[in-house]
Every structure is written in C-alpha cells, then in structure tokens.
Design an enzyme around this catalytic site. Structure first.
Site, PDB file in Angstrom:
ATOM      1  N   LYS A  10       0.851  -1.204   0.000  1.00  0.00           N
ATOM      2  CA  LYS A  10       0.000   0.000   0.000  1.00  0.00           C
ATOM      3  C   LYS A  10       0.882   1.248   0.000  1.00  0.00           C
ATOM      4  CE  LYS A  10       0.890   1.281   4.454  1.00  0.00           C
ATOM      5  NZ  LYS A  10       1.493   2.585   4.880  1.00  0.00           N
ATOM      6  N   GLY A  97       7.383   1.523   4.849  1.00  0.00           N
ATOM      7  CA  GLY A  97       6.127   2.249   4.857  1.00  0.00           C
ATOM      8  C   GLY A  97       5.119   1.702   3.875  1.00  0.00           C
ATOM      9  N   GLY A 100       4.380  -4.092   4.519  1.00  0.00           N
ATOM     10  CA  GLY A 100       4.692  -5.490   4.234  1.00  0.00           C
ATOM     11  C   GLY A 100       4.259  -6.462   5.313  1.00  0.00           C
ATOM     12  N   SER A 102       2.117  -5.985   7.734  1.00  0.00           N
ATOM     13  CA  SER A 102       0.657  -5.926   7.875  1.00  0.00           C
ATOM     14  C   SER A 102      -0.030  -6.657   6.727  1.00  0.00           C
ATOM     15  CB  SER A 102       0.189  -4.467   7.914  1.00  0.00           C
ATOM     16  OG  SER A 102       0.652  -3.805   9.069  1.00  0.00           O
ATOM     17  N   ASP A 135      -2.599  -1.277  10.275  1.00  0.00           N
ATOM     18  CA  ASP A 135      -2.925  -1.386   8.852  1.00  0.00           C
ATOM     19  C   ASP A 135      -3.486  -2.743   8.448  1.00  0.00           C
ATOM     20  OD1 ASP A 135      -2.023   1.192   8.420  1.00  0.00           O
ATOM     21  OD2 ASP A 135      -0.010   0.571   7.803  1.00  0.00           O
TER      22      ASP A 135
END
Length: 290
Positions: A10, A97, A100, A102, A135
C-alpha cells in the site's frame, strides 16, 4: 490442499497523525491508502502444529511476526488450535512504509478465514486484525479506502483506480515505526484535512490526488533517514511526475506518474543512483492483479 492468497502493498496518499491518543495509547490517525501491485504470496496448509516461514528469511524469530500473532489470535478467537503451516513469499520490502508485515498478517487472516469457513470481514477477524496492527484491517479487503481511529477503522471506500507509480527506496536504513512516532511526538505538526483528497479519489482525478498528497509523519521519517528526504525531493522534480511523497513512516517514496512509460523511466533513473526502485501501479481488489 493449500490456500493461496496474494496481497498487494500500500501507499498512503494521505497520512494525518494527530496528537490525541486512544485508550490503547495509539495516536489518532486519518489514513487514505491505495493498494499497489507489488505483492507477497501467502500459502496456508494443514499441519500438526503451527509453523511459519518466510522466503527470504526476515531474520527475526517467527513467533514475533504479525503472521504468527494473526494465526494464534484468530484460532483462539474461534476456539480451535492453529494446526497450519504458513509460508510467505516476500517481495514487499520491509521498513519501507509499504505495509509489508501488515499485508502478510492480513493475507494470513484471509487465508485462514477461507479455510475455516468464516468471512474475512467477520467481526472476529476484524477484531484480531486491529490487535495485530493498525494497517492489517486494510489488507482484509485491500481497496482504495480512508481509515480513521488509529488508522484501523474503515470509514469510506473509493472506486478502484489505476495510477502509474514508481516506488523508490534509499540506500540508507531508516528507523522503526515506533521511532518515527516518537520523533513525531517531539516535533510533529497537525495534519491537514483529508476531505479534499477524498474528493479527488472519489472523482478519479489523478492530478488533484497528486496535488493533495499529505504525510505529516514524513518529517519524522526524514529525521531518522535524511536520504529518504533526498529521494522524495528528487522524485518531485522529475519530468513525468505529477506528485511524490514518502509513504507511511518511510523510508520508501512513491511518485504518481503521467504514464507507465514515465514510471518505467523514473525507476530506471533511480536505479542508476543505487536506489531500489519499482515501476508499478495502484490496483483494485487484490485478487484481480496479484
């Protein structure tokens, strides 16, 4: 028979960290996230006892990973033993960030829910996801969304959209998410309102999305890894780039590009500096692209 789930990473097109904290001690966070077609693959099959493996290895004990916690907490929530083998083929870089760990935990929960006859959006799955990490809930249903609370409660979803992206990571390592939030507590500033970028996401306006990028955790990430700021500024000045920003707590920056060819060129030029780079795109539901 194994269950296979591919999960995207993301980027945060808006990350607004507030000084206020909830009863768990987590900062209030407004997080608009888009799934990106750089994917890990999680495979789950029955076993005599729980085992977790990563390829390549993470270099940390597997019982300290989000995947292990997701499997044990979800099994406990259902009142059953986690007799499964979980194998993760990791392509998403860590400490970037990009979410990964999550993503892997969320994909594990999705795979286990499928095996154990539970909807991935069952309240018990969501509750476990929130316990594992902020996340993780996003990766139970990875589509363009705004999350609130501690960044773990979906409040709005947006139509699927495809934006050419370049992802670029500096050579230097950054700090952890915990360290980034500690730095924010020392020097952070209030976030801007997420409304304008939500309007841009709803209207599929790539130029407006690029113009409204915001991450008030980025200065903390740059304090821990100054080279991350160098990458971000370099991306913003390149031809074919509509906008660029550090994602999450860093160190990876992303550039929204005018075309796939422009994203390819950005990735190629970044690699010439010795930076890790990918030419990719934002995507809709994970199963459509990964």
């Amino acid at each position: 028979m194994e269950t296979v789930v591919s999960t995207p990473c993301k980027v945060n097109v808006h990350l607004g960290v507030h000084a206020q904290r909830d009863e768990r001690g987590y900062h209030r966070v407004d997080s608009a996230m888009l799934p990106v077609a750089l994917c890990d693959v999680v495979r789950v099959e029955d076993a005599d006892e729980l085992s977790v493996s990563f390829s390549p290895s993470l270099g940390v004990p597997v019982d300290r990973t989000g995947v292990w916690r997701a499997a044990t907490l979800f099994a406990d929530a259902l009142g059953r033993a986690p007799r499964v083998r979980v194998s993760v083929e990791a392509r998403i870089p860590e400490s970037a960030g990009l979410g990964g760990s999550s993503a892997d935990a969320g994909a594990t929960l999705r795979a286990l829910a499928l095996r154990w006859g539970v909807s991935p959006l069952d309240p018990r799955v969501l509750a476990v996801a929130r316990r594992v990490g902020a996340d993780v809930a996003f990766f139970l249903d990875p589509r363009p969304s705004l999350f609130a609370g501690a960044g773990d409660v979906r409040v709005r979803s947006f139509p699927d959209l495809e934006l050419p992206l370049a992802l670029v990571m500096p050579r230097a390592e950054g700090g952890s998410t915990v360290e980034a939030y500690a730095e924010f507590d020392r020097s952070g500033t209030p976030p801007v309102d997420a409304g304008p970028i939500c309007d841009a996401l709803a209207s599929h306006d790539a130029a407006e999305i690029a113009a409204r990028l915001h991450n008030n955790l980025a200065p903390a990430a740059c304090a821990l890894c100054p080279e991350a700021g160098v990458v971000e500024r370099w991306l913003r000045d390149l031809p074919g780039v509509l906008g660029a920003q550090i994602t999450g707590s860093g160190t990876c920056s992303f550039a929204i590009c005018e075309s796939r060819e422009a994203a390819d060129d950005v990735a190629r030029r970044a690699a010439e500096f010795g930076w890790r780079a990918w030419s990719t795109k934002t995507v809709g539901l994970a199963g459509e692209v990964c």
